[in-house]
Design an enzyme around this catalytic site. Sequence first.
Site, PDB file in Angstrom:
ATOM      1  N   HIS A  23       8.876  85.003  77.610  1.00  0.00           N
ATOM      2  CA  HIS A  23       9.321  86.334  77.797  1.00  0.00           C
ATOM      3  C   HIS A  23       9.450  86.589  75.967  1.00  0.00           C
ATOM      4  CE1 HIS A  23       8.697  87.650  81.429  1.00  0.00           C
ATOM      5  NE2 HIS A  23       8.923  87.023  82.237  1.00  0.00           N
ATOM      6  N   ASP A 129      10.380  94.631  77.207  1.00  0.00           N
ATOM      7  CA  ASP A 129       9.586  94.014  77.712  1.00  0.00           C
ATOM      8  C   ASP A 129       9.459  95.274  78.884  1.00  0.00           C
ATOM      9  OD1 ASP A 129       9.315  92.332  79.886  1.00  0.00           O
ATOM     10  OD2 ASP A 129       9.676  90.747  78.607  1.00  0.00           O
TER      11      ASP A 129
END
Length: 474
Positions: A23, A129
């Site tokens: 990520h 995110d």
Amino acid sequence: MADQEQQVQPSHVVMLPYIAQGHIKPLLCLAQLLSQSGLYITFLNTHHNHKRFANLQALSKNFPNLHFDSISDGLPDDHPRPSFDLDYFLGINVATKPHFKDLLLSYRSNSSHHSVCRPPPPVTCIIADGVLSFPVEVAEELEIPIFSFCSHTARYLWEYYTIAKLIGKENNEEEEINPMPGFDLGCEDLPGFDMEILDQSPSLQVLIDGSLAMQRTSGLIINTIDDLEASSLPHIVPRFRKVYTVAPLHALLNSRLGDRSHVIASDGSLWNADQDCMTWLDSQPLRSVLYVSFGSLVKLSHSQLVEFLHGLVLSGYPFLWVIRQDVLFDDDTDGVIEKEYQVGPKEKGYIVDWAPQEQVLTHHAVGGFLTHCGWNSILESIMARVPLICWPNWGDQCINSACVVKLWRIGVQLDAIDGSSIQSTINTLMGNRRDEFQRSVDRIAKLAEDGISEGGASHKNIETLVNDIKKIKI
């Protein structure tokens, strides 16, 4: 005079990734692209990950508008953080929220210990995110615009908006569950959730919460390619004020960096890459090497590791294999790699703790990639025009693998972890079907290259995102 100074201040974007390497990397690529466009970027990590970053000085030197800061993940510095601890991963939403809020408030009051001497400009917006729901809550409390970043595919995101339809749906021999609209795949390709306890899964609930929170943001930035997700994106777009498809971010960044791209690619990694493997690759024939890496989180049993090793050696192809120090479930198997590796000639294989993956995949000697099917790995393999062997484990990896094998036909799936099956699958990819897979991956790569070229969808969407951020009034 003060008003004039405020007018010339650059827009300040605070970017917060989820804690996993897969990520962090794409969001960091986006941060670099935005900083190149004149935006002031603060990239946040947890204190723990911030200390692990490979080369922050190099990143700061190459991107003067890119700055780094960190917040607590709720654990003491000396607390162990296993490579995959479900409670830790799921608890981030609760543990990190107050620290994130306090940091944003400190920026507002110019009382933060920022990585530069001068205080940063006022925060224009947040890009966080989408796995994390708490940044949306904090942004709403502080009235700061926020965009969600999606590091996986639109298909995977669409699954969490429609999976409620599957909860409680009976599946018997007489009635086959139809694929979800916009999914292009069957329900057998969904992640391995037990349908009977689906609505009680804490990990699923975290993902659903994050997906729903995304819809309250100013827009969705998704690391995907329009042409590869033409069936899913029309179902996603109406749920958001705006959607920016920007993949492959690493390739878009590299196209703007030119010769500097290989130097910068590994900066910001949580692992130090072994560059010596590139010299070994130089000695190998064209497209002869199978690259093997299962990413930053996948673990193996002792028996699985040995079977992979046997299959690799039996195939006869040279291989470069990434084996992290924490890859084994059993911590009492130190030295097993060295012992078991005696089964084959060492000149045929090269084992490293971590590799500079972008460089490896683009090396002329690499002809295939045995992967866990993380989305970053697939995008990097596509851009390098390298076919894949898929061994998915959890999460979006199952869907990614199905796309690779069934939709795009750029690889094969490994169905069994035994030496013979591994050998046979390698021989299929690297041998008798090599040309077939190569033609397919060349075609898919061309679509991706068109998207990042001037006038392409990803190229234009980055420019649109920058302009939209600059228009935000603070």
